[in-house]
Design a protein around this motif. Structure first.
Motif, short mmCIF file in Angstrom:
data_model
loop_
_atom_site.label_atom_id
_atom_site.label_comp_id
_atom_site.label_asym_id
_atom_site.label_seq_id
_atom_site.Cartn_x
_atom_site.Cartn_y
_atom_site.Cartn_z
N MET A 117 0.72 -1.12 0.01
CA MET A 117 -0.03 -0.06 -0.02
C MET A 117 0.83 1.10 0.03
O MET A 117 0.53 2.23 -0.17
N GLY A 118 2.01 1.23 0.31
CA GLY A 118 2.74 2.45 0.34
C GLY A 118 3.15 2.85 -1.10
O GLY A 118 3.38 4.27 -1.21
N SER A 119 3.24 2.02 -1.90
CA SER A 119 3.44 2.56 -3.55
C SER A 119 1.86 2.87 -3.96
O SER A 119 1.15 1.85 -4.00
N LYS A 120 1.85 3.87 -4.51
CA LYS A 120 0.34 4.30 -4.69
C LYS A 120 0.07 3.42 -6.07
O LYS A 120 -1.02 2.96 -6.23
N LYS A 124 -3.20 0.87 -5.91
CA LYS A 124 -4.28 1.01 -7.03
C LYS A 124 -4.51 -0.57 -7.70
O LYS A 124 -5.43 -0.72 -7.98
N ALA A 125 -3.46 -1.12 -8.03
CA ALA A 125 -3.44 -2.36 -8.61
C ALA A 125 -4.18 -3.50 -7.73
O ALA A 125 -4.88 -4.07 -8.30
N LEU A 134 -11.75 2.77 -8.97
CA LEU A 134 -10.46 3.65 -9.19
C LEU A 134 -10.68 4.74 -10.13
O LEU A 134 -11.59 4.60 -11.02
N VAL A 135 -9.78 5.98 -9.73
CA VAL A 135 -10.11 7.01 -10.89
C VAL A 135 -9.16 6.61 -11.97
O VAL A 135 -8.01 5.95 -11.90
N GLU A 292 -5.54 6.31 -2.40
CA GLU A 292 -4.31 5.69 -1.78
C GLU A 292 -4.38 5.36 -0.38
O GLU A 292 -5.35 5.56 0.30
N MET A 293 -3.53 4.69 0.27
CA MET A 293 -3.41 4.33 1.53
C MET A 293 -2.09 4.95 2.21
O MET A 293 -1.03 4.44 1.55
#
Length: 646
Positions: A117-120, A124-125, A134-135, A292-293
């Motif tokens: 989750m740290g990687s946007k 998203k994936a 998702l946008v 995002e998280m």
């Protein structure tokens, strides 16, 4: 599941968040350890800690981002646990793994959760697989310009470039058309690399008039996870949150539950532990999209603490020791309303340029029920150009939103800061704005109301200058001996035999100056308040003298007034003509011109990095570069000549 008991906590951060974490740790009876750069040796977080470890260096890359130094500091100080705060290494999976490998406790989620989750892009994936809306965007591994150009063409402009590894507005750029893409992408990548050590980017559709609503989640090591209500963080500038509040105005219980349960599912899907925030964009139709998280404690966590009565840092420490969450979802409180603003050293009148320098004056608002100040500075501290310019946060709680809003306005009026520019007047105008009072919130709030929030500076009134002169005279340090205080020869009223008593002085304030002839009129300075009576009505204005400066609160703003010498000012102005200067302390990251080059008005000449953001020095008019006074990689001071145009 259990973990070793924690008796000593090292905070791998600085400023406001380091002070805030240490406050809870001390309340729990724990020993606190601060780390600091060479620049921060005398900073407030260093002064307040039980133990300090010097990391050396000045820039974050040489100090707060050095994993080996941080772990060595924990081992040397006897700390069993490391709290990362926010920013810096707080969402760095390598840091979490290194802490674990050293036999220490990371007061954050597992490294695997940070990876997920740290990687946007990765987040998203994962959400796409889980069926979370998702946008539209591109979150792939290819990072070349052509890939982004094709993705933007498919998505449709405007688009938003975002650093995959960070947040806080660093490495984020809005691109309106393809002609801006190459420069924006390169700049965003440099900012991301400087702030997070990772230049990877993603791009997504830039939605119009969305609200930014986020869910605070918390999970323990026993499989329990719950959401602690939501926060509205829609009021932003350059994608940096400015005002946060909880709960989100107008959000129905059904929407809260739907977003909260979605956030909990996301956290449970990756085996999350600790405090985290799942951020959504909420459109006018009530539909929400995962954004995002953030796998850390958020800057705005105090508003959640205010409406729940919980201490999230204490929860982090207890969960890390293997304790279970102390309540169920149905038991999560929601009392009243809370609003927070972020106080920055920056100049709203000059495109929010970060400000560096000494805090000649720093007075916080009075404590009391529903009032909280989380700060990382004190009077006399020096604000460095090497780090984020946030000074602290003001948090107000009330039984309802309006009570919280009015309480926050009072807190802003009581704050007094001098020596450098801040955004405090800008914050007050936001909170006082009728649209904010009516909770008309979306991410376009500041641009839409810019004329009211960022008014052009006007002429200071005659009444202001008169009050300034009265306060300036009466607040001057006494130079006479105690036995002369009642002598007519020591009076400062400007008495002249045979003439009316009058005092003349020349003052300056905010690039304006005025010669004032002042006759006695009964205005009196009592402590730090000037009392003035006009037409039978007495009003008071805060007036604080610090050395040769007077700080006068007038019209919702704190103004700095000094004695003015027109001849000396003219000489200084003449000596500074002929060059473009650095607007703040910082380092030169790019020099885009050479001597003899013809440039157009508005052309980029030099790129300066300060406060982890890039700032462009542009040509004010067309001309020829006559001289360059800087080179890439060089540190420059505010006011230093950079380029001379002819």
């Amino acid at each position: 599941m259990s973990a070793p008991r924690i008796t000593t906590v090292l905070v791998a951060n600085r400023g406001e968040i380091a002070c805030r974490v240490m406050r809870t740790a001390k309340a729990m009876g724990l020993t606190t350890v601060a780390v600091h750069s060479a620049t921060d040796r005398q900073a407030r977080h260093s002064r307040e800690a039980d133990i300090c470890v010097d990391l050396g260096g000045s820039k974050a890359a040489d100090s707060y981002l050095q994993i080996d130094k941080l772990i060595a500091a924990a081992q040397a100080s006897g700390a069993q646990a490391i709290h990362p705060g926010y920013g810096f290494l707080s969402e760095n999976a390598g840091f979490a793994r290194a802490i674990e490998a050293a036999g220490l406790i990371f007061l954050g989620p597992p490294a695997s959760a940070i990876d997920a989750m740290g990687s946007k892009s990765a987040a998203k994936a994962l959400m796409e697989t889980a069926g979370v809306p998702l946008v539209p965007g591109y979150h792939g591994a290819e990072q070349d310009l052509e890939t982004f150009r094709l993705a933007c063409e498919r998505i449709g402009y405007p688009v938003l470039l975002k650093a995959t590894a960070g947040g806080g507005g660093k490495g984020m750029k809005v691109v309106e058309h393809v002609g801006e893409l190459a420069q924006a992408l390169a700049s965003a990548q440099r900012e991301a690399l400087s702030s997070f050590g990772d230049s990877r980017m993603l791009v997504e559709k830039y939605l119009l008039k969305p609200r930014h609503v986020e869910i605070q989640v918390f999970a323990d090591q026993h499989g329990h996870c719950l959401y602690l209500n939501e926060r509205d963080c829609s009021i932003q500038r350059r994608h940096q949150k400015v005002v946060e509040e909880a709960p989100a105005p107008g959000l129905s219980p059904a929407q809260r539950q739907a977003m909260g349960e979605s956030a909990v599912r996301a956290a449970q899907a990756i085996g999350y532990v600790g405090a985290g925030t799942v951020e959504f964009l909420l459109d006018a139709r009530g539909e929400f999209f995962f954004m995002e998280m953030n796998t850390r404690l958020q800057v705005e966590h105090p508003v959640t603490e205010a409406i729940t009565g919980l201490d999230l840092v204490a929860w982090q420490i207890r969960v890390a020791q293997g304790e279970a969450l102390p309540m169920t979802q149905a038991q999560v409180p929601l009392h009243g309303h809370a609003i927070e603003v972020r106080l920055y050293a920056e100049d709203p009148g000059h495109d929010f340029l970060p400000a560096a320098g000494r805090l000649a004056l720093y007075r916080e608002s009075a404590p009391g029920p529903g009032r909280r100040v989380d700060s990382g500075v004190a009077q006399g501290d020096v604000i460095s150009p090497f780090y984020d310019p946030m000074l602290g946060k003001l948090i107000a709680w009330g039984e309802n939103r309006e009570q919280a809003r009015l309480r926050l306005l009072a807190m802003l009026d009581e704050f007094a800061i001098g020596g450098l520019k801040t955004n405090i007047g800008f914050l007050r105008r936001i909170i006082a704005h009728p649209a904010f009072a009516e909770a008309q919130l979306d991410t376009g709030f500041i641009p839409r109301h810019q004329a009211q929030l960022l008014p052009a500076p006007g002429e200071l009134s005659d009444e202001f200058w008169e009050a300034a002169a009265q306060a300036f005279i009466q607040s001057q340090p006494a130079l006479q001996r105690d036995d002369e205080r009642d002598s007519p020869w020591a009076a400062t009223t400007g008495l002249r035999l045979g003439l009316a008593a009058q005092t003349s002085l020349h003052l300056s304030c905010e690039e304006q100056d005025r010669a004032v002839n002042l006759a006695p009129d009964g205005a009196e300075l009592h402590g730090e308040y000037l009392h003035r009576t006009q037409q039978g009505v007495r009003r008071q204005h805060r007036a604080i003298r610090q050395g040769d400066s007077l700080y006068l609160h007038w019209g919702g703003e704190l103004h700095c007034i000094k004695a003015y010498d027109p001849i000396a000012a003219a000489d200084a102005s003449h000596s500074q003509q002929g060059g473009l200067t650095a607007p703040m302390n910082g380092s030169i990251v790019r020099v885009l011109v050479e001597v003899g080059q013809q440039v157009e008005a508005g052309a980029q000449l030099v790129v300066l990095e300060a406060m982890k953001m890039e700032h462009s020095i542009r040509a004010p008019e067309a001309g020829v570069v006559k001289a360059l006074f800087c080179a890439e990689g060089e540190m420059v001071s505010e006011g230093s000549a950079l380029v001379e145009l002819e």
